[in-house]
Scaffold this motif. Structure first.
Motif, short mmCIF file in Angstrom:
data_model
loop_
_atom_site.label_atom_id
_atom_site.label_comp_id
_atom_site.label_asym_id
_atom_site.label_seq_id
_atom_site.Cartn_x
_atom_site.Cartn_y
_atom_site.Cartn_z
N LEU A 186 12.40 -3.23 -7.24
CA LEU A 186 12.41 -1.84 -6.80
C LEU A 186 13.19 -1.64 -5.50
CD1 LEU A 186 8.70 -0.79 -7.50
CD2 LEU A 186 10.73 0.03 -8.68
N ILE A 187 13.50 -2.74 -4.82
CA ILE A 187 14.16 -2.64 -3.51
C ILE A 187 15.48 -1.88 -3.57
CG2 ILE A 187 15.31 -4.01 -1.72
CD1 ILE A 187 13.01 -6.02 -1.94
N PRO A 188 16.40 -2.22 -4.49
CA PRO A 188 17.67 -1.45 -4.53
C PRO A 188 17.45 0.03 -4.77
CG PRO A 188 17.85 -3.47 -5.82
CD PRO A 188 16.40 -3.31 -5.48
N SER A 189 16.50 0.36 -5.65
CA SER A 189 16.25 1.78 -5.96
C SER A 189 15.66 2.52 -4.77
CB SER A 189 15.31 1.89 -7.16
OG SER A 189 15.90 1.35 -8.31
N LEU A 190 14.79 1.85 -4.02
CA LEU A 190 14.21 2.48 -2.83
C LEU A 190 15.28 2.82 -1.81
CD1 LEU A 190 11.02 0.24 -2.37
CD2 LEU A 190 11.01 2.70 -2.84
N ILE A 191 16.29 1.93 -1.71
CA ILE A 191 17.38 2.16 -0.76
C ILE A 191 18.35 3.22 -1.29
CG2 ILE A 191 19.35 1.09 0.42
CD1 ILE A 191 17.77 -1.56 0.31
N GLU A 192 18.72 3.09 -2.58
CA GLU A 192 19.67 4.03 -3.17
C GLU A 192 19.12 5.46 -3.21
OE1 GLU A 192 20.55 2.39 -6.95
OE2 GLU A 192 21.59 0.62 -6.13
N ALA A 193 17.82 5.58 -3.45
CA ALA A 193 17.21 6.91 -3.49
C ALA A 193 16.96 7.48 -2.10
CB ALA A 193 15.88 6.85 -4.26
N ARG A 194 17.28 6.68 -1.08
CA ARG A 194 17.13 7.07 0.31
C ARG A 194 15.69 7.40 0.68
NH1 ARG A 194 22.58 10.73 1.60
NH2 ARG A 194 24.08 9.10 1.00
N TRP A 195 14.77 6.70 0.00
CA TRP A 195 13.37 6.84 0.42
C TRP A 195 13.19 6.18 1.78
CZ3 TRP A 195 8.96 6.45 -3.72
CH2 TRP A 195 9.16 7.45 -4.68
N PHE A 196 13.86 5.01 1.95
CA PHE A 196 13.78 4.27 3.21
C PHE A 196 15.10 3.57 3.45
CE2 PHE A 196 9.52 4.18 1.23
CZ PHE A 196 8.83 4.93 2.16
N ALA A 231 -0.27 5.72 -4.68
CA ALA A 231 0.11 6.24 -3.36
C ALA A 231 1.59 6.00 -3.07
CB ALA A 231 -0.75 5.58 -2.28
N CYS A 232 2.13 4.87 -3.55
CA CYS A 232 3.53 4.54 -3.29
C CYS A 232 4.50 5.40 -4.09
CB CYS A 232 3.78 3.06 -3.56
SG CYS A 232 3.09 1.96 -2.30
N ALA A 233 3.98 6.22 -4.99
CA ALA A 233 4.84 7.16 -5.73
C ALA A 233 5.29 8.32 -4.85
CB ALA A 233 4.11 7.68 -6.96
N PHE A 234 4.73 8.39 -3.65
CA PHE A 234 5.04 9.50 -2.75
C PHE A 234 5.52 8.94 -1.41
CE2 PHE A 234 1.66 10.63 -5.69
CZ PHE A 234 2.18 11.76 -6.31
N ALA A 235 6.78 9.19 -1.10
CA ALA A 235 7.38 8.65 0.13
C ALA A 235 7.03 9.54 1.32
CB ALA A 235 8.89 8.54 -0.03
N SER A 244 5.89 8.66 4.40
CA SER A 244 6.46 8.12 5.62
C SER A 244 6.45 6.60 5.54
CB SER A 244 5.66 8.57 6.86
OG SER A 244 4.36 7.99 6.84
N VAL A 245 7.15 5.95 6.47
CA VAL A 245 7.13 4.49 6.52
C VAL A 245 5.72 3.99 6.81
CG1 VAL A 245 7.97 2.47 7.79
CG2 VAL A 245 9.55 4.32 7.23
N THR A 246 5.01 4.69 7.71
CA THR A 246 3.64 4.28 8.05
C THR A 246 2.73 4.38 6.83
OG1 THR A 246 3.95 5.08 10.31
CG2 THR A 246 1.67 4.75 9.55
N TRP A 247 2.86 5.44 6.06
CA TRP A 247 2.08 5.62 4.83
C TRP A 247 2.32 4.45 3.87
CZ3 TRP A 247 -1.34 8.90 2.27
CH2 TRP A 247 -1.32 8.90 0.88
N TYR A 248 3.60 4.15 3.67
CA TYR A 248 3.95 3.07 2.74
C TYR A 248 3.46 1.72 3.25
CZ TYR A 248 6.71 3.73 -1.50
OH TYR A 248 7.09 3.96 -2.79
N PHE A 249 3.65 1.49 4.55
CA PHE A 249 3.22 0.22 5.12
C PHE A 249 1.73 0.02 4.94
CE2 PHE A 249 1.67 -2.59 8.42
CZ PHE A 249 2.61 -3.61 8.43
N ALA A 250 0.95 1.06 5.18
CA ALA A 250 -0.50 0.96 5.07
C ALA A 250 -0.92 0.60 3.64
CB ALA A 250 -1.15 2.28 5.50
N TRP A 251 -0.29 1.23 2.66
CA TRP A 251 -0.68 0.96 1.28
C TRP A 251 -0.17 -0.39 0.79
CZ3 TRP A 251 -4.51 3.15 -1.04
CH2 TRP A 251 -4.89 4.44 -0.69
N ARG A 252 1.01 -0.80 1.25
CA ARG A 252 1.49 -2.14 0.90
C ARG A 252 0.61 -3.20 1.56
NH1 ARG A 252 3.63 -3.54 -3.11
NH2 ARG A 252 4.78 -5.24 -2.16
#
Length: 401
Positions: free
Chosen positions: A40-50, A99-103, A105-113
């Motif tokens: 999922l890493i390339p897609s997360l970058i390409e979609a400009r989520w992070f 939860a990770c279906a919704f970007a 913030s970085v803090t939100w994602y970090f907490a769930w990961r």
């Protein structure tokens, strides 16, 4: 089988349901929660989520959480019971996928990961201790292999299911993983066995001055170096084939599929070895093969060689878990102390895996992307793990190695 049923008050069907529940837990918490993130890493970058740097940072959150979960697993089980703790942790992983279906913030994602990693570490500590007491001793290696087969299935799924889901979009992929996790959580819900009474488990608490065999500490060290040795191929194999050798993304994906095939074969085949050769001999054999395979990976360039080596190396990350667990059972006959030792082994593994991940990444950047150096260092770590098994034992140890 009647003897088993009478002894543990669990019918044969219940035993297999428990093993299936364990497989679901390892598939959800490690197989999917950790390994499905990589494609999922390339897609997360390409979609400009992070940004690219944030994506790497978020990937590390799961490894840090895994270490925390390994430390918290047993205290959590004492409060909730093993069964309830496992159910709760699977729900946490499922919630993290949704939860990770919704970007947000970085803090939100970090907490769930981070939470998904905590759940994975706790499950890794608890799942075998919950299921294996209900399995005959002669079949525990194979049973533990079946439990941790879920990790291999997750690795294989990361190269098959995730690309299919991505055709519907990044958010749909996370939601799809969440739905799959929810289904597996539901299927396993009633499969968990009740915690055994200490007397039924043959548990006799150790006295405070009871020594721990040195061989157990050597196993912790071996397991730590195994963790350091598996990281480079797990993280950099596809990039090595695609960019390092110039074979392209398609060939890299095919090699990763072979890595996934090995990951499926590994747990059960390694568990079978433990049952028939003994854990110590099996670990020596597996480490020798892995060190050789990593060394050859650094000099191999043909697709056939890379595919075979990828399959051998892919069997190692999920396969070594039932082997190490079987070794703990050989060294520590007491059920309670087995749980303690396995928890500490998991912490040792998680610590070195997280530290090794940062070190290898730093070396990769510092050397301008030298994949072969990382593979050679990994082979060296596996050799160290093998040599540690030949360190003389302390005379008078309470458990023979």
């Amino acid at each position: 089988m009647r003897t088993l049923s009478a002894a543990f008050d669990v019918p044969p069907t219940g035993m297999w349901l428990s093993i299936f529940a364990g497989l679901c837990a390892s598939l959800v918490s490690i197989g999917l929660a950790r390994f499905a993130y990589t494609p999922l890493i390339p897609s997360l970058i390409e979609a400009r989520w992070f940004s690219a740097s944030d994506v790497v940072y978020l990937g590390a959150a799961n490894l840090v959480g895994y270490l925390i979960g390994a430390l918290l697993g047993r205290p959590m089980a004492r409060r909730l019971s093993n069964k309830n703790a496992l159910r709760l942790m699977m729900l946490v992983v499922t919630a993290a996928f949704f939860a990770c279906a919704f970007a947000v913030s970085v803090t939100w994602y970090f907490a769930w990961r981070l939470l998904s990693g905590i759940a994975g570490g706790a499950i890794m500590v608890l799942v075998a201790a919950t299921v294996l007491p209900h399995v005959p001793a002669a079949r525990r290696g194979l049973a533990s292999g079946a439990i941790f087969l879920g990790i291999g299935l997750g690795i294989a799924g990361s190269g098959t299911i995730v690309p299919l889901l991505l055709s519907s979009g990044l958010q749909a992929t996370w939601l799809g993983l969440g739905a799959l996790s929810l289904v597996l959580t539901g299927l396993s819900w009633f499969g968990w066995p009740h915690d055994l009474h200490p007397a039924a488990a043959g548990e006799i608490r150790a006295t405070p001055d009871e020594p721990t065999p040195r061989a157990v500490y050597q196993l912790f060290a071996q397991y730590a170096f195994m963790a350091a040795g598996l990281v480079p191929a797990m993280v950099f194999l596809v990039d090595y084939v695609a960019r390092g050798l110039g074979a392209g993304a398609h060939v890299g994906a095919l090699v990763w599929v072979m890595y996934g095939v090995g990951a499926i074969i590994g747990p059960v085949s390694y568990g079978y070895l433990a049952d028939h050769l003994g854990a110590r001999k099996s670990i020596r054999l597996v480490l020798a093969v892995q060190a050789t395979a990593l060394g050859l990976l650094a000099i191999s360039q043909t697709f056939l060689a890379l595919a075979i080596l990828a399959m051998l190396i892919g069997s190692f990350p999920p396969g070594i878990v039932p082997l190490a667990l079987a070794r703990v059972h050989e060294l520590v006959p007491n059920h309670h102390l087995q749980q303690v030792a396995w928890g500490r082994a998991t912490v040792s593994f998680a610590t070195f895996q997280a530290v090794a991940g940062f070190i290898y990444s730093a070396l990769f950047n510092a050397t301008g992307g030298q994949h072969t150096l990382l593979f050679l260092i990994a082979a060296g770590a596996i050799v160290v793990a093998l040599l540690l098994d030949f360190v003389p034992r302390v005379a008078g140890s309470t458990v023979k190695a």
